[in-house]
Design an enzyme around this catalytic site. Structure first.
Site, mmCIF file in Angstrom:
data_model
loop_
_atom_site.group_PDB
_atom_site.id
_atom_site.type_symbol
_atom_site.label_atom_id
_atom_site.label_comp_id
_atom_site.label_asym_id
_atom_site.label_seq_id
_atom_site.Cartn_x
_atom_site.Cartn_y
_atom_site.Cartn_z
ATOM 1 N N GLY A 281 -2.189 -4.425 -15.976
ATOM 2 C CA GLY A 281 -1.593 -5.753 -16.022
ATOM 3 C C GLY A 281 -1.972 -6.563 -14.819
ATOM 4 N N GLU B 110 -6.376 -9.327 -18.545
ATOM 5 C CA GLU B 110 -6.121 -8.235 -17.602
ATOM 6 C C GLU B 110 -6.416 -6.864 -18.213
ATOM 7 O OE1 GLU B 110 -5.445 -8.063 -14.433
ATOM 8 O OE2 GLU B 110 -5.037 -10.151 -13.955
ATOM 9 N N GLU C 153 -9.232 -4.469 -16.465
ATOM 10 C CA GLU C 153 -8.869 -3.197 -15.844
ATOM 11 C C GLU C 153 -9.281 -1.969 -16.647
ATOM 12 O OE1 GLU C 153 -4.742 -3.326 -14.728
ATOM 13 O OE2 GLU C 153 -5.148 -4.763 -13.129
ATOM 14 N N PRO D 12 14.487 -8.814 -8.921
ATOM 15 C CA PRO D 12 13.738 -9.275 -7.746
ATOM 16 C C PRO D 12 13.111 -8.152 -6.928
ATOM 17 C CG PRO D 12 15.809 -10.456 -7.930
ATOM 18 C CD PRO D 12 15.844 -9.346 -8.964
ATOM 19 N N GLU E 44 -8.987 4.417 -11.375
ATOM 20 C CA GLU E 44 -9.237 5.345 -12.478
ATOM 21 C C GLU E 44 -8.363 4.928 -13.649
ATOM 22 O OE1 GLU E 44 -9.680 9.666 -11.896
ATOM 23 O OE2 GLU E 44 -9.122 9.259 -9.809
#
Length: 138
Positions: free
Chosen positions: A41, A57, A61, A78, A107
């Site tokens: 992400g 993303e 990735e 938060p 990886e």
């Protein structure tokens, strides 16, 4: 100047082989702090939808072309990211093929559902994956 949380998108990628056999979910080993295992992400860019950020993303990735199945939930504690306040939209996705680590991923791994190393997950990804596993009909 208005200050708001950062927005990100995370994907639980259900990976299938070319014969439509479920292999597991995709996790990455992060190249950057905080180090550890994570769902793939990243952050939403200005002018980009959350869904487009997710697709981008996942490709950056894992080198996988994903199909979004559903929004699982929004996670906004938060303290979920030690770097700063980040709100994430966690999606359930599917893909076929063999993932390849790229970009921020050192990886990439595919874990069968019963073998996911939950204690090694960074951020609040343990909670996100546990929430996902609650929806599975064993």
């Amino acid at each position: 100047m208005i200050k708001t949380p950062h927005i990100s998108a995370d994907g639980i990628i259900k990976l299938y082989d070319n014969n439509d056999m479920f292999k597991g979910i995709v996790l990455i080993e992060r190249k950057n702090e905080p180090y550890g295992l994570a769902l793939p992400g990243g952050f939403v860019d200005i002018g980009e939808t959350v869904e487009n950020a997710l697709v981008r993303e996942m490709k950056e990735e894992t080198n996988l072309d994903i199909r979004i199945l559903a929004l699982q939930n929004i996670y906004s504690d938060p303290s979920r990211d030690p770097r700063f306040h980040t709100v994430t939209a966690a999606y359930i996705c599917e893909a076929k093929g063999k993932p390849k680590a790229q970009d921020d991923a050192k990886e990439v791994f595919v874990y069968p559902l019963k073998e996911i190393p939950l204690e090694r997950l960074v951020f609040d990804h343990k909670k996100i994956v546990e929430d996902f596993l609650k929806t599975i009909k064993w």
